[in-house]
Motif scaffolding. Structure first.
Motif, mmCIF file in Angstrom:
data_model
loop_
_atom_site.group_PDB
_atom_site.id
_atom_site.type_symbol
_atom_site.label_atom_id
_atom_site.label_comp_id
_atom_site.label_asym_id
_atom_site.label_seq_id
_atom_site.Cartn_x
_atom_site.Cartn_y
_atom_site.Cartn_z
ATOM 1 N N PRO A 12 60.699 66.896 66.857
ATOM 2 C CA PRO A 12 59.492 66.797 66.027
ATOM 3 C C PRO A 12 58.963 68.172 65.646
ATOM 4 C CG PRO A 12 59.366 65.323 67.918
ATOM 5 C CD PRO A 12 60.560 66.199 68.137
ATOM 6 N N VAL A 13 58.483 68.278 64.414
ATOM 7 C CA VAL A 13 57.929 69.537 63.933
ATOM 8 C C VAL A 13 56.547 69.760 64.542
ATOM 9 C CG1 VAL A 13 56.808 68.506 61.907
ATOM 10 C CG2 VAL A 13 57.572 70.897 61.828
ATOM 11 N N SER A 14 56.168 71.013 64.751
ATOM 12 C CA SER A 14 54.835 71.327 65.267
ATOM 13 C C SER A 14 53.824 71.288 64.129
ATOM 14 C CB SER A 14 54.832 72.709 65.908
ATOM 15 O OG SER A 14 55.044 73.722 64.929
ATOM 16 N N ALA A 15 52.546 71.151 64.485
ATOM 17 C CA ALA A 15 51.489 71.096 63.466
ATOM 18 C C ALA A 15 51.478 72.365 62.630
ATOM 19 C CB ALA A 15 50.139 70.869 64.129
ATOM 20 N N GLY A 16 51.710 73.505 63.250
ATOM 21 C CA GLY A 16 51.679 74.770 62.532
ATOM 22 C C GLY A 16 52.830 74.959 61.574
ATOM 23 N N ALA A 17 53.949 74.275 61.823
ATOM 24 C CA ALA A 17 55.140 74.435 60.984
ATOM 25 C C ALA A 17 55.307 73.312 59.964
ATOM 26 C CB ALA A 17 56.385 74.503 61.870
ATOM 27 N N ALA A 18 54.458 72.285 60.024
ATOM 28 C CA ALA A 18 54.609 71.138 59.125
ATOM 29 C C ALA A 18 54.229 71.496 57.698
ATOM 30 C CB ALA A 18 53.740 69.981 59.615
ATOM 31 N N LEU A 19 54.827 70.790 56.759
ATOM 32 C CA LEU A 19 54.497 70.972 55.349
ATOM 33 C C LEU A 19 53.047 70.559 55.084
ATOM 34 C CD1 LEU A 19 57.759 69.526 53.765
ATOM 35 C CD2 LEU A 19 57.063 71.926 53.821
ATOM 36 N N PRO A 20 52.380 71.172 54.084
ATOM 37 C CA PRO A 20 50.961 70.895 53.852
ATOM 38 C C PRO A 20 50.679 69.541 53.230
ATOM 39 C CG PRO A 20 51.795 72.420 52.205
ATOM 40 C CD PRO A 20 52.876 72.272 53.233
ATOM 41 N N GLY A 21 51.633 68.985 52.498
ATOM 42 C CA GLY A 21 51.412 67.699 51.860
ATOM 43 C C GLY A 21 50.464 67.777 50.685
ATOM 44 N N ARG A 22 49.715 66.697 50.464
ATOM 45 C CA ARG A 22 48.833 66.621 49.287
ATOM 46 C C ARG A 22 47.667 65.683 49.571
ATOM 47 N NH1 ARG A 22 53.595 65.218 49.228
ATOM 48 N NH2 ARG A 22 54.266 66.997 47.979
ATOM 49 N N ASN A 23 46.636 65.785 48.768
ATOM 50 C CA ASN A 23 45.437 64.979 48.977
ATOM 51 C C ASN A 23 45.532 63.590 48.367
ATOM 52 O OD1 ASN A 23 44.078 67.058 50.348
ATOM 53 N ND2 ASN A 23 43.380 67.964 48.421
ATOM 54 N N THR A 24 46.387 63.406 47.378
ATOM 55 C CA THR A 24 46.484 62.128 46.688
ATOM 56 C C THR A 24 47.776 61.417 47.057
ATOM 57 O OG1 THR A 24 47.488 63.224 44.775
ATOM 58 C CG2 THR A 24 45.095 62.910 44.735
ATOM 59 N N PRO A 25 47.727 60.083 47.157
ATOM 60 C CA PRO A 25 48.939 59.319 47.501
ATOM 61 C C PRO A 25 50.007 59.466 46.427
ATOM 62 C CG PRO A 25 46.961 57.975 47.764
ATOM 63 C CD PRO A 25 46.543 59.219 47.040
ATOM 64 N N ILE A 26 51.262 59.397 46.833
ATOM 65 C CA ILE A 26 52.349 59.393 45.864
ATOM 66 C C ILE A 26 52.416 58.003 45.218
ATOM 67 C CG2 ILE A 26 53.668 61.184 47.040
ATOM 68 C CD1 ILE A 26 55.388 58.999 48.259
ATOM 69 N N PRO A 27 52.857 57.891 43.969
ATOM 70 C CA PRO A 27 52.907 56.579 43.298
ATOM 71 C C PRO A 27 53.859 55.622 44.012
ATOM 72 C CG PRO A 27 53.094 58.368 41.713
ATOM 73 C CD PRO A 27 53.239 58.997 43.069
ATOM 74 N N THR A 28 53.466 54.353 44.059
ATOM 75 C CA THR A 28 54.324 53.333 44.650
ATOM 76 C C THR A 28 54.247 52.059 43.809
ATOM 77 O OG1 THR A 28 54.940 52.244 46.729
ATOM 78 C CG2 THR A 28 52.580 52.362 46.216
ATOM 79 N N ALA A 29 54.936 51.011 44.242
ATOM 80 C CA ALA A 29 54.956 49.761 43.486
ATOM 81 C C ALA A 29 53.620 49.037 43.591
ATOM 82 C CB ALA A 29 56.083 48.867 43.996
ATOM 83 N N ARG A 30 53.365 48.162 42.634
ATOM 84 C CA ARG A 30 52.125 47.379 42.632
ATOM 85 C C ARG A 30 52.248 46.110 43.471
ATOM 86 N NH1 ARG A 30 48.171 48.473 38.864
ATOM 87 N NH2 ARG A 30 48.628 50.181 37.413
ATOM 88 N N ARG A 31 53.392 45.428 43.365
ATOM 89 C CA ARG A 31 53.569 44.156 44.051
ATOM 90 C C ARG A 31 54.892 44.097 44.812
ATOM 91 N NH1 ARG A 31 50.180 40.008 43.234
ATOM 92 N NH2 ARG A 31 48.546 40.295 41.664
ATOM 93 N N HIS A 32 54.902 43.255 45.822
ATOM 94 C CA HIS A 32 56.113 43.021 46.598
ATOM 95 C C HIS A 32 57.144 42.338 45.709
ATOM 96 C CE1 HIS A 32 58.736 41.589 49.828
ATOM 97 N NE2 HIS A 32 58.082 42.380 50.667
ATOM 98 N N HIS A 33 58.349 42.882 45.668
ATOM 99 C CA HIS A 33 59.381 42.392 44.750
ATOM 100 C C HIS A 33 59.824 40.971 45.078
ATOM 101 C CE1 HIS A 33 62.526 43.029 41.744
ATOM 102 N NE2 HIS A 33 63.384 42.461 42.585
ATOM 103 N N VAL A 34 59.687 40.546 46.328
ATOM 104 C CA VAL A 34 60.115 39.207 46.741
ATOM 105 C C VAL A 34 58.925 38.274 46.957
ATOM 106 C CG1 VAL A 34 61.336 37.870 48.512
ATOM 107 C CG2 VAL A 34 62.208 40.102 47.807
ATOM 108 N N LEU A 35 57.926 38.731 47.704
ATOM 109 C CA LEU A 35 56.802 37.870 48.079
ATOM 110 C C LEU A 35 55.718 37.794 47.007
ATOM 111 C CD1 LEU A 35 56.414 39.018 51.803
ATOM 112 C CD2 LEU A 35 57.746 37.094 50.913
ATOM 113 N N GLY A 36 55.670 38.794 46.130
ATOM 114 C CA GLY A 36 54.697 38.806 45.047
ATOM 115 C C GLY A 36 53.310 39.253 45.424
ATOM 116 N N THR A 37 53.070 39.593 46.683
ATOM 117 C CA THR A 37 51.742 40.010 47.124
ATOM 118 C C THR A 37 51.477 41.457 46.710
ATOM 119 O OG1 THR A 37 52.849 40.313 49.264
ATOM 120 C CG2 THR A 37 51.363 38.451 49.053
ATOM 121 N N PRO A 38 50.193 41.798 46.446
ATOM 122 C CA PRO A 38 49.852 43.186 46.074
ATOM 123 C C PRO A 38 50.199 44.152 47.198
ATOM 124 C CG PRO A 38 48.054 41.685 45.555
ATOM 125 C CD PRO A 38 49.021 40.913 46.400
#
Length: 248
Positions: A12-38
């Motif tokens: 596991p990476v240490s907190a000091g060595a981890a990538l900074p990431g971002r404040n906003t979520p990355i885009p993902t799908a709107r609905r489940h491809h099989v179940l249809g739920t959001p």
């Protein structure tokens, strides 16, 4: 990819060595491809959720969405440091996250013990930082609980499954059981990957063939015939099953 981000694939990476990431979520799908739920809806009132790391999340997600009473599954990243990571960043080892499947279910239909049974049986929880041919911290085994009530049942199931593995001459379980970790949804193309046209039929899971029975606090609700749809004596068996949920 690994060299580009400077992560470590075996520890596991240490907190000091981890990538900074971002404040906003990355885009993902709107609905489940099989179940249809959001995909991004809040957990409905009276329902429960928990996340599971079982190696590559493509195959394990399919195993979970087929269970009767499961309202929603989604794949993502959990147990790390970097906020809102991308798949490429997680694979580098420099975010600390594991690939996981978030499962939301109706407790009147399916018990937490049923979900745990599938988790333990669908992969080999003794493989440390990897599963099958996939090696790296992102493929480690883990249970990421969302309530205090889930913790003792998860721990009791781990103890029971360790007894089975030990009797079969297998090693020690390396599964993390952790609470309070944020779940970051993965990119849209990863969601329900195996159910989409043109997907590559891939699953890294290496089930041990051991079948979890009763354990302290278990609240099994599904009938035995449900489990006939899974054959954990065959590696990658989810690739042989239908995409549709199992009917009671």
């Amino acid at each position: 990819m690994f060299g580009r981000f400077g992560g470590n694939k075996t520890a596991p990476v240490s907190a000091g060595a981890a990538l900074p990431g971002r404040n906003t979520p990355i885009p993902t799908a709107r609905r489940h491809h099989v179940l249809g739920t959001p995909l991004l809806e809040s957990v409905p009132s009276g329902f429960a959720d928990c996340s599971f790391g079982c190696g590559c999340f493509w195959g394990s997600e399919k195993a979970f969405w087929r269970l009767p009473g499961v309202h929603l599954t989604s794949v993502g990243y959990q147990g790390g440091i970097t906020p809102n990571p991308t798949y490429e960043e997680v694979c580098s080892g420099a975010t600390g996250h594991a690939e996981v499947v978030r499962v939301v279910w109706d407790p009147t239909v399916i018990g937490f013990a049923d979900v745990l049974k599938l988790f333990w049986e669908c992969h080999d929880p003794t493989q440390g930082m990897g599963q099958g041919n996939d090696r790296g911290t992102q493929y480690r085994s883990g249970i990421y609980t969302t309530s205090e009530e889930q913790v003792p049942m998860a721990e009791a199931s781990r103890t029971a499954y360790q007894q089975l593995l030990s009797a079969a001459g297998r090693g020690e379980i390396t599964t993390d059981i952790i609470s309070g970790q944020p779940f970051f949804p993965a990119e849209a193309y990863h969601q329900q990957y195996l159910a989409k046209p043109g997907s590559r039929p891939y699953c890294s899971a290496m089930p041990t063939g051991q079948v979890l029975g009763d354990f302290p606090g278990a609240d099994y609700k599904l009938p035995p015939q449900v489990w006939s749809h899974y054959d954990w004596s065959i590696s990658h068996c989810v690739l042989r099953g239908d995409n549709a949920p199992i009917s009671l």
